[in-house]
Structures are given as C-alpha cells and as structure tokens.
Design an enzyme around this catalytic site. Structure first.
Site, PDB file in Angstrom:
ATOM      1  N   VAL A  10       0.830  -1.202   0.000  1.00  8.58           N
ATOM      2  CA  VAL A  10       0.000   0.000   0.000  1.00  8.58           C
ATOM      3  C   VAL A  10       0.868   1.259   0.000  1.00  8.58           C
ATOM      4  O   VAL A  10       0.585   2.240  -0.708  1.00  8.58           O
ATOM      5  CB  VAL A  10      -0.969   0.002   1.197  1.00  8.58           C
ATOM      6  CG1 VAL A  10      -1.753   1.319   1.264  1.00  8.58           C
ATOM      7  CG2 VAL A  10      -1.936  -1.171   1.107  1.00  8.58           C
ATOM      8  N   CYS A  11       1.939   1.236   0.780  1.00  6.26           N
ATOM      9  CA  CYS A  11       2.841   2.394   0.845  1.00  6.26           C
ATOM     10  C   CYS A  11       3.466   2.682  -0.520  1.00  6.26           C
ATOM     11  O   CYS A  11       3.668   3.848  -0.884  1.00  6.26           O
ATOM     12  CB  CYS A  11       3.943   2.146   1.867  1.00  6.26           C
ATOM     13  SG  CYS A  11       3.341   1.782   3.529  1.00  6.26           S
ATOM     14  N   THR A  12       3.748   1.642  -1.272  1.00  5.34           N
ATOM     15  CA  THR A  12       4.339   1.827  -2.600  1.00  5.34           C
ATOM     16  C   THR A  12       3.368   2.564  -3.519  1.00  5.34           C
ATOM     17  O   THR A  12       3.765   3.420  -4.307  1.00  5.34           O
ATOM     18  CB  THR A  12       4.728   0.460  -3.198  1.00  5.34           C
ATOM     19  OG1 THR A  12       5.664  -0.175  -2.315  1.00  5.34           O
ATOM     20  CG2 THR A  12       5.365   0.616  -4.572  1.00  5.34           C
TER      21      THR A  12
END
Length: 219
Positions: free
Chosen positions: A43-45
C-alpha cells in the site's frame, strides 16, 4: 502530540536529501508531512507513487512534501527504485523521505500504530498526515490505520479550503471543491455580509434563523 494551532516541531533528521531541519526545509511554503508504516510494503508503494505524480499540483499550491517511516535512509533509497518502477516514474524522486529508526519522531508526534508491528515486534508508524502552514502552525491532522491507503486528491482539496479560509471570511461546506459556493461564517454581521459578499444568499429554514448564508467563492 501536536494540536491544531500549535507550532509544529522543528525536528532535525536524516533523509533521502541529507540532513534536514523541518522548518528550514519548508521555508515560506505550506508543508505536508505524511508517514507510512514501512518501506517495501504494497500500500505504501502505491501511496508514495501517487504523491510523486501529484507533485505539480502541490507545487501550484506552494506546498512542500515530506514522507517518513521508521526505516533507514539506505532502505528508503533502495525502495524508491521500486516505487518508481511500479508507478511508472522517472528521474529524481521529487520529495524527501525522512528516516526515524529510533521512533522518536513517531512517538512524539503520535504517529505510532499499536496494531502494526515489524518482525522484531516494534510498532510501526500509522498513515498520518500533517498539514503545516507558512507560519509553521499545524492546520490539519488525519490518522489512517495501516490497512487503509489515503486519497491524496482529498488532501489537495483540504489544502484548497485551508488556503482560502485563511484569507477570506468563509467556510467550505461538505464536498466543496475549488470554485464552488462557500458559507459566510457566522461571525459576519448581516450588514458586513452585504459589503463583503454582495452576491450572498440567505437560505430560509424552519427555525427562522438566518445562519445558512452561501456566496460564490471569493477571489
């Protein structure tokens, strides 16, 4: 914890652009500091890639960006290559990522997610968003859990509202977007409203109270 209206801490930290002092980095700009749970996570990517694509929109609004997690600068720099590949980005990464391996910043700013831990059992940062004004005061904070990716178009919408209402005596209603009608703030008297907002409208409601007043967005 930092409350709305407080001067945001002028922290010093290592980052992907070297050692930085937060207030110096912001200069006279607005700022968005946002944290993510960990490098090399899915998700952070998507989030950091989306923000990179939105940099021109933030720049138009005189906003500088800064990300943060409890990973090292080396980890950030390695992960940036994955972010760029997955999100079809090229060139230099357009904003710094702060390293907070000690978690001092995460704890002091209330950014720790108690339900998310790394392999060593250490808590990770949640998905926090802090919007800081040119006066270095906190204008907005939002905390998301690690499982929920953020909508950065909403962050841009909020910044539009913050920047407008900082200089005009209006508030923005639900779902407002740039160019939409605004609400005349209750502290403005009827006579003052006629002068400031000659095209404003008073909406009739069963209570008979004249508190719902809309006006075209002031320029």
């Amino acid at each position: 914890m930092v409350n709305l209206g407080d001067v945001f801490p002028n922290f010093s930290a290592d980052s992907t652009i070297g050692s930085m002092k937060f207030h110096t980095y912001l200069g006279d700009s607005w700022g968005v500091l946002f944290s993510h749970p960990a490098d090399y996570t899915p998700v952070c990517t998507t989030e950091l890639g989306r923000v990179a694509k939105l940099v021109p929109e933030f720049t138009k609004r005189n906003v500088k960006l800064c990300a943060l997690s409890c990973d090292s600068v080396d980890s950030h720099n390695g992960w940036i290559k994955d972010i760029q590949t997955y999100n079809n980005l090229s060139g230099d990464f357009p904003y710094p990522i702060v390293a907070d391996e000690s978690r001092d910043l995460a704890v002091s700013l209330g950014m720790v997610d108690p339900d998310e831990k790394d392999a060593a059992g250490m808590p990770l940062t949640c998905r926090a968003v802090f919007v800081v004004g040119p006066d270095k005061k906190l204008k907005l904070s939002i905390l998301y859990p690690a499982t929920t990716g953020r909508n950065f178009d909403e962050i841009l919408r909020v910044i539009d509202s913050l920047q407008l209402t900082a200089v005009k005596k209006v508030a923005t209603p639900a779902d407002w977007k740039e160019g939409g009608d605004c609400m005349v703030v209750p502290s403005i008297s009827p006579d003052e409203a006629k002068t400031l907002f000659p095209k404003h409208k008073v909406h009739q409601v069963p209570s008979g109270k004249a508190y719902l007043r809309t006006t075209p967005q002031p320029q």
